[in-house]
Design an enzyme around this catalytic site. Structure first.
Site, PDB file in Angstrom:
ATOM      1  CB  SER A 121     -46.170 -75.106  23.257  1.00 10.07           C
ATOM      2  OG  SER A 121     -45.032 -74.351  22.880  1.00 10.07           O
ATOM      3  CE  LYS A 173     -45.175 -77.736  25.821  1.00  5.83           C
ATOM      4  NZ  LYS A 173     -44.063 -77.629  26.746  1.00  5.83           N
ATOM      5  CG  HIS A 176     -43.210 -78.801  21.586  1.00  4.75           C
ATOM      6  ND1 HIS A 176     -42.714 -78.010  22.598  1.00  4.75           N
ATOM      7  CD2 HIS A 176     -43.729 -77.944  20.670  1.00  4.75           C
ATOM      8  CE1 HIS A 176     -42.904 -76.738  22.305  1.00  4.75           C
ATOM      9  NE2 HIS A 176     -43.513 -76.665  21.146  1.00  4.75           N
ATOM     10  CG  ASN A 177     -40.918 -78.735  26.054  1.00  5.71           C
ATOM     11  OD1 ASN A 177     -41.753 -78.322  25.255  1.00  5.71           O
ATOM     12  ND2 ASN A 177     -40.876 -78.316  27.304  1.00  5.71           N
ATOM     13  CD  GLU A 180     -38.712 -75.000  23.806  1.00  7.16           C
ATOM     14  OE1 GLU A 180     -38.260 -74.862  24.964  1.00  7.16           O
ATOM     15  OE2 GLU A 180     -39.926 -74.939  23.535  1.00  7.16           O
TER      16      GLU A 180
END
Length: 301
Positions: A121, A173, A176-177, A180
């Site tokens: 990221s 990840k 995480h996205n 987001e």
């Protein structure tokens, strides 16, 4: 340490430059001639084939992939593997599906090649600010390559970690996205409310700047929002069309598979899909139903 960077798009080239600044030699390759030319102009050592990139490295070799998720990764590995040997390491720094990463790690292990999945990221700001790196795979290999991750991270002692076994890097990840997506949607809705309240005469760039300091909603996303709103307060020239990278979809699918309610992430993904409908059939049908049951007027399109 010598590293081959396969994939010299903007992010791959930026990562290669940051590795160079950290004292590593990077040999780059991209199948696109234009990408190779841009990387060469940026001062990177560029070669014309995968075989040349691997041959330029001392053994055991470290190859970092920055190519699009999916079939492209498998195709690249199929071309790359014949040039690798026991003890070599392949790092997938793209946003691959974690299940694919687990499969690839097992497959390469049969040839005694170590496969690390590294969720990355930082976007276009990573060259300047450093990258957040979530690494999955063999702990001893991650330890041996610590200086590589340290060179890419914001600092040697933060912004990166081995988070678990094979697949764990891309799994974290993915989540995480998904987070987001939800954060971006909340900011977008809040600023839309303030934009609509015309009588308040709010300067949205100013509000964002105020919130950046001391507020509980401060974040890097807010920093970027403030920058965008100060440069273009009415967002002229920007179409209301929002793409998704795929990881939001994987996150929602994972939530369903694990029976974990994730309504904010799910709805934020659906809002992105909705943004792409310029002539929504569902909305037209809703208008038709209101007319049928209540005689409500229909706006002609």
């Amino acid at each position: 340490m010598d590293i081959a960077m396969i994939g010299l798009g903007r992010m791959g080239a930026n990562m290669a430059q940051r590795l160079q600044r950290g004292g590593h030699r990077v040999v780059g390759f991209d199948p696109m001639e234009a990408a190779r030319a841009r990387a060469g102009e940026a001062g990177l050592e560029v070669v014309g084939s995968l075989a040349e990139a691997v041959a330029a490295l001392p053994v055991p070799r470290v190859v970092w992939l920055m190519v699009p998720a999916g079939d492209t990764v498998d195709q690249t590995l199929a071309q790359l593997t014949p040039h690798l040997a026991e003890g070599d390491v392949v790092i997938d720094g793209g946003n691959s599906n974690y299940q694919d990463s687990i499969r690839r790690a097992r497959s390469l292990a049969d040839d005694d090649i170590v496969y690390l999945d590294c969720g990355t990221s930082g976007g276009v700001w990573g060259l300047q600010e450093g990258y957040s790196l979530m690494v999955g795979g063999d702990a001893a290999t991650v330890e041996r390559l610590a200086t590589v991750f340290q060179a890419l991270a914001p600092a040697a002692d933060r912004g990166w970690a081995r988070v678990g076994p094979s697949g764990a890097g891309h799994y974290t990840k993915m989540i995480h996205n998904g987070i987001e997506y939800g954060m971006m949607q909340a900011y977008a809705e809040g600023f839309a409310l303030m934009e609509r309240k015309k009588e308040m005469e709010l300067d949205l760039g100013q509000v964002a700047e105020v919130w950046r300091h001391g507020s509980v909603v401060r974040s890097w996303l807010l920093d970027l929002s403030a920058q965008a709103l100060q440069g273009n307060p009415s967002l002229d020239g920007i179409a209301p069309y929002v793409e998704d990278s795929g990881e939001g979809r994987w996150t929602v699918a994972e939530a369903i598979a694990l029976d974990v309610p994730a309504p904010v992430i799910t709805l934020s993904l659906l809002e992105r899909l909705r943004s792409r409908e310029s002539n929504s059939f569902s909305d037209r049908l809703l208008a038709a139903m209101r007319n049928e049951f209540g005689g409500h007027a229909i706006k002609k399109g």
